[in-house]
Design an enzyme around this catalytic site. Structure first.
Site, PDB file in Angstrom:
ATOM      1  N   SER A 141      49.131  37.005  34.064  1.00  0.00           N
ATOM      2  CA  SER A 141      47.862  36.782  34.610  1.00  0.00           C
ATOM      3  C   SER A 141      48.242  36.709  36.326  1.00  0.00           C
ATOM      4  CB  SER A 141      47.076  35.263  34.235  1.00  0.00           C
ATOM      5  OG  SER A 141      45.960  35.450  34.764  1.00  0.00           O
ATOM      6  N   ASN A 142      47.078  36.111  37.012  1.00  0.00           N
ATOM      7  CA  ASN A 142      47.642  36.228  38.489  1.00  0.00           C
ATOM      8  C   ASN A 142      46.832  34.855  39.051  1.00  0.00           C
ATOM      9  OD1 ASN A 142      44.860  36.747  39.330  1.00  0.00           O
ATOM     10  ND2 ASN A 142      45.238  38.364  38.073  1.00  0.00           N
ATOM     11  N   ARG A 143      46.946  34.415  40.402  1.00  0.00           N
ATOM     12  CA  ARG A 143      46.661  33.313  41.087  1.00  0.00           C
ATOM     13  C   ARG A 143      45.216  32.877  41.321  1.00  0.00           C
ATOM     14  NH1 ARG A 143      51.538  31.654  44.117  1.00  0.00           N
ATOM     15  NH2 ARG A 143      49.967  30.944  46.050  1.00  0.00           N
TER      16      ARG A 143
ATOM     17  N   ALA B 257      39.996  39.118  39.950  1.00  0.00           N
ATOM     18  CA  ALA B 257      41.401  39.726  40.223  1.00  0.00           C
ATOM     19  C   ALA B 257      41.672  40.301  38.847  1.00  0.00           C
ATOM     20  CB  ALA B 257      42.468  38.688  40.714  1.00  0.00           C
TER      21      ALA B 257
END
Ligand code: CTP
Length: 220
Positions: free
Chosen positions: A25-27, A94
């Site tokens: 995943s991402n931030r 995102a």
């Protein structure tokens, strides 16, 4: 000033599962998208809020219909199902660009090797898919950059057929993921640009919606 409009938003990260324990995943927290949903609803829009797993609260209001998804593929399917209802689409999620080629139903064991590779495949580009539709809403993309902000953002605007693109340098203090503020450079399809100051994300959301309203009015 958004009465009668239906705004479709994407927000938050997507989560790409590798096995029952692991994911990529991402931030992203979803905070910018949540601010856009709240302000658009306050200004009279009906909001369709398609979001990945958020670490910021999902906005609640009678005019906001939230659709929870997990992966990029699920987000893409939800957006394509809802897009015919939208007069404006602001895609600020995102979205993971890659997902594991295969999901392992059993937990992947570490074995004895010192290194490990996970094979990934491309996910659908949701913004580009919407941009390629014959019948499309007023389309706003976002761009998270770490270098050559204007050139990279202008290329995304062109390649994904957006009407407007909001770019931010995620390495700049006060911008990007998990902070309460953002500073956007907004590009338009005809080459105009506007540089917004560093503002709280709710103020950024209000400015973005002001620009959407102005552009839609001028193209009527
Ligand atoms: N986006 C999308 N679907 C994807 C990837 C990105 O809809 N699979 C959208 C984002 O929501 C954003 C825009 O495309 O509105 C730009 O996303 P960004 O992550 O900045 O760029 P990418 O196109 O993924 O390019 P790169 O990662 O190479 O910078």
């Amino acid at each position: 000033d958004f009465a009668g409009q239906t705004v479709l938003l994407t927000a938050g990260p997507t989560v790409e599962d590798a096995d029952p324990a692991r994911f990529i995943s991402n931030r992203s927290t979803g905070r910018m998208g949540a601010a856009l949903a709240k302000i658009a609803a306050r200004r009279g829009a009906r909001v369709i809020f398609v979001h990945g797993p958020m670490s910021w609260p999902v906005p609640q209001a009678p005019a906001i219909r939230a659709i929870a998804v997990r992966s990029a593929e699920e987000m893409c399917n939800a957006v394509l199902a809802e897009i015919p209802h939208a007069s404006v689409a602001i895609l600020c999620a995102a979205v993971a660009d890659y997902t594991p080629v295969a999901y392992s139903r059993e937990k992947i064991k570490k074995g004895t090797a010192a290194t490990f590779s996970l094979q990934l495949k491309r996910t659908p580009d949701i913004l580009a898919t919407v941009g390629a539709l014959d019948q499309k809403p007023f389309l706003v993309g976002f761009a998270a950059e770490t270098q050559d902000l204007t050139a990279n953002a202008a290329a995304k605007l062109r390649q994904k057929h957006c009407d407007m693109l909001c770019a931010n340098d995620i390495t700049e203090p006060g911008c990007g993921f998990a902070v309460p503020t953002n500073r956007l450079t907004v590009l338009f399809a005809d080459g105009r640009r506007e540089d917004l100051p560093l503002l709280a994300k709710e103020e950024v959301a209000a400015k973005v919606l002001d620009l959407v309203r102005r552009e839609m009015n001028s193209s009527q």
